[in-house]
Design a protein around this motif. Sequence first.
Motif, mmCIF file in Angstrom:
data_model
loop_
_atom_site.group_PDB
_atom_site.id
_atom_site.type_symbol
_atom_site.label_atom_id
_atom_site.label_comp_id
_atom_site.label_asym_id
_atom_site.label_seq_id
_atom_site.Cartn_x
_atom_site.Cartn_y
_atom_site.Cartn_z
ATOM 1 N N GLY A 17 -0.136 3.612 3.429
ATOM 2 C CA GLY A 17 -1.013 2.586 3.964
ATOM 3 C C GLY A 17 -0.466 1.188 3.942
ATOM 4 N N TYR A 18 0.472 0.890 3.029
ATOM 5 C CA TYR A 18 1.007 -0.459 2.883
ATOM 6 C C TYR A 18 2.305 -0.673 3.664
ATOM 7 C CZ TYR A 18 4.123 1.928 -0.356
ATOM 8 O OH TYR A 18 5.037 2.787 -0.900
ATOM 9 N N CYS A 19 2.863 0.394 4.267
ATOM 10 C CA CYS A 19 4.224 0.349 4.805
ATOM 11 C C CYS A 19 4.250 -0.181 6.239
ATOM 12 C CB CYS A 19 4.829 1.746 4.757
ATOM 13 S SG CYS A 19 6.512 1.820 5.417
ATOM 14 N N ASP A 20 5.163 -1.138 6.474
ATOM 15 C CA ASP A 20 5.378 -1.625 7.850
ATOM 16 C C ASP A 20 6.833 -1.429 8.274
ATOM 17 O OD1 ASP A 20 6.646 -3.607 6.352
ATOM 18 O OD2 ASP A 20 5.966 -5.236 7.658
ATOM 19 N N PHE A 21 7.544 -0.491 7.622
ATOM 20 C CA PHE A 21 8.934 -0.217 7.976
ATOM 21 C C PHE A 21 9.005 0.544 9.301
ATOM 22 C CE2 PHE A 21 10.305 -0.115 3.225
ATOM 23 C CZ PHE A 21 10.134 -1.484 3.162
ATOM 24 N N HIS A 131 -5.336 6.983 -9.191
ATOM 25 C CA HIS A 131 -6.186 6.201 -8.285
ATOM 26 C C HIS A 131 -5.383 5.094 -7.595
ATOM 27 C CE1 HIS A 131 -6.828 2.502 -10.781
ATOM 28 N NE2 HIS A 131 -6.504 3.324 -11.753
ATOM 29 N N VAL A 132 -4.339 4.587 -8.230
ATOM 30 C CA VAL A 132 -3.474 3.594 -7.594
ATOM 31 C C VAL A 132 -2.675 4.251 -6.470
ATOM 32 C CG1 VAL A 132 -1.547 1.992 -7.929
ATOM 33 C CG2 VAL A 132 -3.362 2.150 -9.656
ATOM 34 N N LEU A 133 -2.153 5.441 -6.727
ATOM 35 C CA LEU A 133 -1.426 6.172 -5.678
ATOM 36 C C LEU A 133 -2.329 6.448 -4.477
ATOM 37 C CD1 LEU A 133 0.594 8.739 -7.837
ATOM 38 C CD2 LEU A 133 1.473 6.695 -6.690
ATOM 39 N N ARG A 134 -3.601 6.726 -4.743
ATOM 40 C CA ARG A 134 -4.527 6.965 -3.616
ATOM 41 C C ARG A 134 -4.717 5.711 -2.783
ATOM 42 N NH1 ARG A 134 -7.191 10.272 -7.485
ATOM 43 N NH2 ARG A 134 -8.616 8.577 -8.061
ATOM 44 N N VAL A 135 -4.841 4.560 -3.430
ATOM 45 C CA VAL A 135 -4.981 3.304 -2.685
ATOM 46 C C VAL A 135 -3.750 3.062 -1.811
ATOM 47 C CG1 VAL A 135 -5.125 0.780 -2.892
ATOM 48 C CG2 VAL A 135 -6.574 2.242 -4.320
ATOM 49 N N LEU A 136 -2.584 3.415 -2.335
ATOM 50 C CA LEU A 136 -1.328 3.216 -1.606
ATOM 51 C C LEU A 136 -1.051 4.324 -0.583
ATOM 52 C CD1 LEU A 136 0.929 2.130 -4.614
ATOM 53 C CD2 LEU A 136 -0.028 0.637 -2.844
ATOM 54 N N ASP A 137 -1.901 5.344 -0.561
ATOM 55 C CA ASP A 137 -1.704 6.513 0.315
ATOM 56 C C ASP A 137 -0.405 7.243 -0.001
ATOM 57 O OD1 ASP A 137 -4.079 6.248 1.792
ATOM 58 O OD2 ASP A 137 -3.170 4.777 3.126
ATOM 59 N N LEU A 162 13.899 3.893 -10.334
ATOM 60 C CA LEU A 162 12.501 4.115 -9.984
ATOM 61 C C LEU A 162 11.917 2.830 -9.419
ATOM 62 C CD1 LEU A 162 11.117 6.280 -12.945
ATOM 63 C CD2 LEU A 162 11.311 6.965 -10.547
ATOM 64 N N ASP A 163 11.224 2.954 -8.293
ATOM 65 C CA ASP A 163 10.509 1.833 -7.685
ATOM 66 C C ASP A 163 9.078 1.799 -8.194
ATOM 67 O OD1 ASP A 163 12.532 0.818 -6.116
ATOM 68 O OD2 ASP A 163 11.883 1.804 -4.280
ATOM 69 N N LEU A 164 8.605 0.609 -8.559
ATOM 70 C CA LEU A 164 7.203 0.392 -8.908
ATOM 71 C C LEU A 164 6.594 -0.625 -7.956
ATOM 72 C CD1 LEU A 164 7.319 0.055 -12.814
ATOM 73 C CD2 LEU A 164 6.509 2.021 -11.486
ATOM 74 N N ILE A 165 5.323 -0.458 -7.668
ATOM 75 C CA ILE A 165 4.539 -1.481 -6.973
ATOM 76 C C ILE A 165 3.424 -1.892 -7.923
ATOM 77 C CG2 ILE A 165 2.926 -1.915 -5.076
ATOM 78 C CD1 ILE A 165 4.636 -0.162 -3.306
ATOM 79 N N ILE A 197 2.334 -6.400 -1.185
ATOM 80 C CA ILE A 197 2.124 -7.354 -0.101
ATOM 81 C C ILE A 197 1.342 -6.652 1.000
ATOM 82 C CG2 ILE A 197 3.248 -8.768 1.666
ATOM 83 C CD1 ILE A 197 5.596 -9.103 -0.234
ATOM 84 N N VAL A 198 0.294 -7.280 1.475
ATOM 85 C CA VAL A 198 -0.506 -6.723 2.563
ATOM 86 C C VAL A 198 0.111 -7.185 3.875
ATOM 87 C CG1 VAL A 198 -2.783 -6.587 3.624
ATOM 88 C CG2 VAL A 198 -2.571 -6.729 1.125
ATOM 89 N N GLU A 199 0.809 -6.267 4.543
ATOM 90 C CA GLU A 199 1.506 -6.601 5.781
ATOM 91 C C GLU A 199 0.578 -6.418 6.985
ATOM 92 O OE1 GLU A 199 4.327 -7.911 5.757
ATOM 93 O OE2 GLU A 199 5.457 -7.238 4.002
ATOM 94 N N ASP A 200 0.646 -7.365 7.916
ATOM 95 C CA ASP A 200 -0.169 -7.273 9.130
ATOM 96 C C ASP A 200 0.103 -5.959 9.861
ATOM 97 O OD1 ASP A 200 -1.212 -9.754 8.622
ATOM 98 O OD2 ASP A 200 0.118 -10.823 9.996
ATOM 99 N N GLY A 201 -0.945 -5.380 10.394
ATOM 100 C CA GLY A 201 -0.802 -4.185 11.204
ATOM 101 C C GLY A 201 -0.794 -2.886 10.428
ATOM 102 N N THR A 202 -0.859 -2.953 9.096
ATOM 103 C CA THR A 202 -0.857 -1.726 8.295
ATOM 104 C C THR A 202 -2.284 -1.253 8.042
ATOM 105 O OG1 THR A 202 -0.893 -2.957 6.210
ATOM 106 C CG2 THR A 202 1.277 -2.420 7.147
ATOM 107 N N ALA A 203 -2.401 0.010 7.634
ATOM 108 C CA ALA A 203 -3.716 0.556 7.284
ATOM 109 C C ALA A 203 -4.317 -0.206 6.116
ATOM 110 C CB ALA A 203 -3.579 2.037 6.946
#
Length: 382
Positions: A17-21, A131-137, A162-165, A197-203
């Motif tokens: 949901g957060y990805c704009d790649f 629940h955090v993973l669910r928010v991030l889809d 390992l990547d963390l958000i 970061i909430v990117e424009d155009g993402t879910a």
Amino acid sequence: MPFGIYVHVPFCAARCGYCDFNTYTPSELAGSGASPEGWLAAVRGELSLAAAVAGPRPVDTVFVGGGTPSLIGADRLGAVLDAVRDAFGLAPGAEVTTEANPESTSPEFFAGIAEAGFTRVSLGMQSAAPHVLRVLDRRHTPGRAIAAVREARAAGIEHVNLDLIYATPGETVDDLRGSLDSVLAADVDHVSAYSLIVEDGTALARRVARGELPAPDDDVAAERYELIDDVLSAAGFAWYEVSNWARGAGAACRHNLGYWCDGDWWGAGPGAHSHLAGRRWWNVKHPARYAALLAAGQSPEAGAEELTEAERATERVMLGLRLAAGLPAGLLDEAGRAAAGQAAAEGLLDPVALAAGRAVLTRRGRLLADRVVRDLLAATPA
């Protein structure tokens, strides 16, 4: 100057949901003719083109990113690395990285990429809280990332990230502490941590706009960053770039350091960006169009720009200041050095390092890095 190759894999099983790649799911590619095999053939073609343009330059670092590189399997990733070897050759001790989604990895996958010559893997964990993973889809289960680290280590992969958000809406301090505990238990030697970061155009942006989720809070993000830095530092990690920590010799990502240190790299794949000697260009984005151009013997380049010396100097300040090594104060003019002195007085730059001729961010300065860069550049005219 070190030379890197970036290869972009545009395929994903689902879109976070957060990805704009520049990524595509199977439903988004349906009917386009794009496929992993067509992509691989096109990448081989672009790397041959790259060798003709860049000349004989052994490759110091390779980074396969996405998208989800692990989705195409170990055999295709090995074929990508073979194509780099055929086109350029690898320098002795070359660093070879692939990104991976934990859910599309296995012991067999890691054994395959290790045999192919990959030395480093970067796994997208993001959080250990369901629940955090669910928010991030995100689709993997919380424990899968840690299991993948162990599988990678068992296969002989030398370096694992390992990547963390952090600062996702609904994430608590205890959630982040739990994620950090999992990271340390996995015994990785590199951690990347990024504020959401909430990117424009993402879910995710649409959910925030509808009021389903609150926007990330900057003050919360700053507190979470300090917690991450405290925990990782106590465990023997050292920050070497604002969002990256490494532990032990050779653990820092050399490929990314090439970007931050104004290096040269060729980006192969749909939408990939490249930089050679001050010229920057980028490829067409859609995998089908990318493959069609290369199949026709044409360049996939979509656009380009020639950087002036002033623009390159600006980028050196923007990127170099993010590094723990900082940047030479000599890159700044008199007004810029005065601004650096003011930043040191405000606790944003290390005064001892500045007196020795380098502008180095303090931890408070890391939290306000963009502001420090703006102040230094505003005082240093192009």
